[in-house]
Design a protein around this motif. Sequence first.
Motif, PDB file in Angstrom:
ATOM      1  N   ARG A   1       0.840  -1.219  -0.218  1.00 43.82           N
ATOM      2  CA  ARG A   1       0.095   0.017   0.065  1.00 43.82           C
ATOM      3  C   ARG A   1       0.837   1.194  -0.134  1.00 43.82           C
ATOM      4  O   ARG A   1       0.754   2.358  -0.780  1.00 43.82           O
ATOM      5  CB  ARG A   1      -1.026   0.049   1.230  1.00 43.82           C
ATOM      6  CG  ARG A   1      -1.819   1.203   1.380  1.00 43.82           C
ATOM      7  CD  ARG A   1      -2.825   1.305   0.385  1.00 43.82           C
ATOM      8  NE  ARG A   1      -3.537   2.463   0.387  1.00 43.82           N
ATOM      9  CZ  ARG A   1      -4.345   3.243  -0.251  1.00 43.82           C
ATOM     10  NH1 ARG A   1      -4.515   2.544  -1.695  1.00 43.82           N
ATOM     11  NH2 ARG A   1      -5.173   4.208  -0.092  1.00 43.82           N
ATOM     12  N   GLN A   2       1.864   1.292   0.738  1.00 39.64           N
ATOM     13  CA  GLN A   2       2.772   2.462   0.913  1.00 39.64           C
ATOM     14  C   GLN A   2       3.788   2.527  -0.220  1.00 39.64           C
ATOM     15  O   GLN A   2       4.476   3.552  -0.244  1.00 39.64           O
ATOM     16  CB  GLN A   2       3.390   2.459   2.139  1.00 39.64           C
ATOM     17  CG  GLN A   2       2.481   2.598   3.467  1.00 39.64           C
ATOM     18  CD  GLN A   2       3.069   2.073   4.640  1.00 39.64           C
ATOM     19  OE1 GLN A   2       4.434   2.082   4.637  1.00 39.64           O
ATOM     20  NE2 GLN A   2       2.510   1.789   5.839  1.00 39.64           N
ATOM     21  N   CYS A   3       4.132   1.513  -0.839  1.00 38.95           N
ATOM     22  CA  CYS A   3       5.048   1.575  -2.097  1.00 38.95           C
ATOM     23  C   CYS A   3       4.487   1.176  -3.231  1.00 38.95           C
ATOM     24  O   CYS A   3       4.768  -0.035  -3.872  1.00 38.95           O
ATOM     25  CB  CYS A   3       6.106   0.656  -1.557  1.00 38.95           C
ATOM     26  SG  CYS A   3       7.023   0.884   0.033  1.00 38.95           S
TER      27      CYS A   3
ATOM     28  N   ARG B   1      11.713   2.353   4.523  1.00 38.94           N
ATOM     29  CA  ARG B   1      10.121   1.982   4.245  1.00 38.94           C
ATOM     30  C   ARG B   1       9.894   0.817   5.092  1.00 38.94           C
ATOM     31  O   ARG B   1      10.361  -0.407   4.617  1.00 38.94           O
ATOM     32  CB  ARG B   1      10.322   1.693   2.485  1.00 38.94           C
ATOM     33  CG  ARG B   1      10.710   2.975   1.869  1.00 38.94           C
ATOM     34  CD  ARG B   1      10.177   2.751   0.475  1.00 38.94           C
ATOM     35  NE  ARG B   1      10.573   1.957  -0.632  1.00 38.94           N
ATOM     36  CZ  ARG B   1      10.341   1.855  -1.743  1.00 38.94           C
ATOM     37  NH1 ARG B   1       9.568   2.637  -2.263  1.00 38.94           N
ATOM     38  NH2 ARG B   1      11.121   1.267  -2.730  1.00 38.94           N
TER      39      ARG B   1
ATOM     40  N   GLU C   1      -1.042   2.177   8.170  1.00 41.35           N
ATOM     41  CA  GLU C   1      -1.329   3.257   8.720  1.00 41.35           C
ATOM     42  C   GLU C   1      -2.969   3.345   8.930  1.00 41.35           C
ATOM     43  O   GLU C   1      -3.444   4.244   9.379  1.00 41.35           O
ATOM     44  CB  GLU C   1      -0.966   4.471   8.063  1.00 41.35           C
ATOM     45  CG  GLU C   1       0.837   4.336   7.688  1.00 41.35           C
ATOM     46  CD  GLU C   1       1.112   5.416   6.818  1.00 41.35           C
ATOM     47  OE1 GLU C   1       0.095   6.118   6.014  1.00 41.35           O
ATOM     48  OE2 GLU C   1       2.521   5.768   6.816  1.00 41.35           O
TER      49      GLU C   1
END
Length: 219
Positions: A104-106, A132, A137
Amino acid sequence: MMRFPRRCRGSMPPRYLALNADVAAQGGVDAARHYHDYGRAELRAVLPAGQGLNHPASRALDPAERVHWQDVLREAVAPLADLIADHPRAAWLQTGFTLAGYLRQCPDVAVAVDTPLEAAFHFLEFGLEEGRLGRPETWDAGFVLARHGVATDSDSDTATTVLARVLGQGVSPLEVVLDEIQMWELAGLHGPELARISDHEYYHAICHSDGPDAGPAGL
């Protein structure tokens, strides 16, 4: 050739007490012992946000292999899951990382890997050094209850406290999802890929709900 030396548990970074002032305030605390006994289960911070791990000796790949790391994985005899489990940095998977959160973040990693699991190897070999950390979150109370059987309180809980309880049930960080978006990420449906399939499937469902002859007017 890919090297998997004895698993490196790693020394506790000296910043652990600085990052966890309530622990430091107790006085005379052994950082490594506290983390082992309490901090790991509580998902205590080990590295400052955005700061990477500076420990090249714990890499699994040599410099030449790192350039073509995906080819190395494809040519490896051992299954990818075993390569991840035997990675010298495998213990870092237990620091609050989730595969779904990392994807999701990358988004750059999500679109580059052949399978979601490949992203876990990327985290250990590259993402850690880049700061990372893959800690989710967001979370959805209803989703977490339905999927993991964990009741949460939206007023007092955070994504970290929810994650700690889910992991405490023995769920692998490679399988934890805390909301629907993370679920799709873990299934390999993200960004362009999700957009590619979602529109025509929605259109197909709407058309069939109104009969086989329904078209744009049915929308």
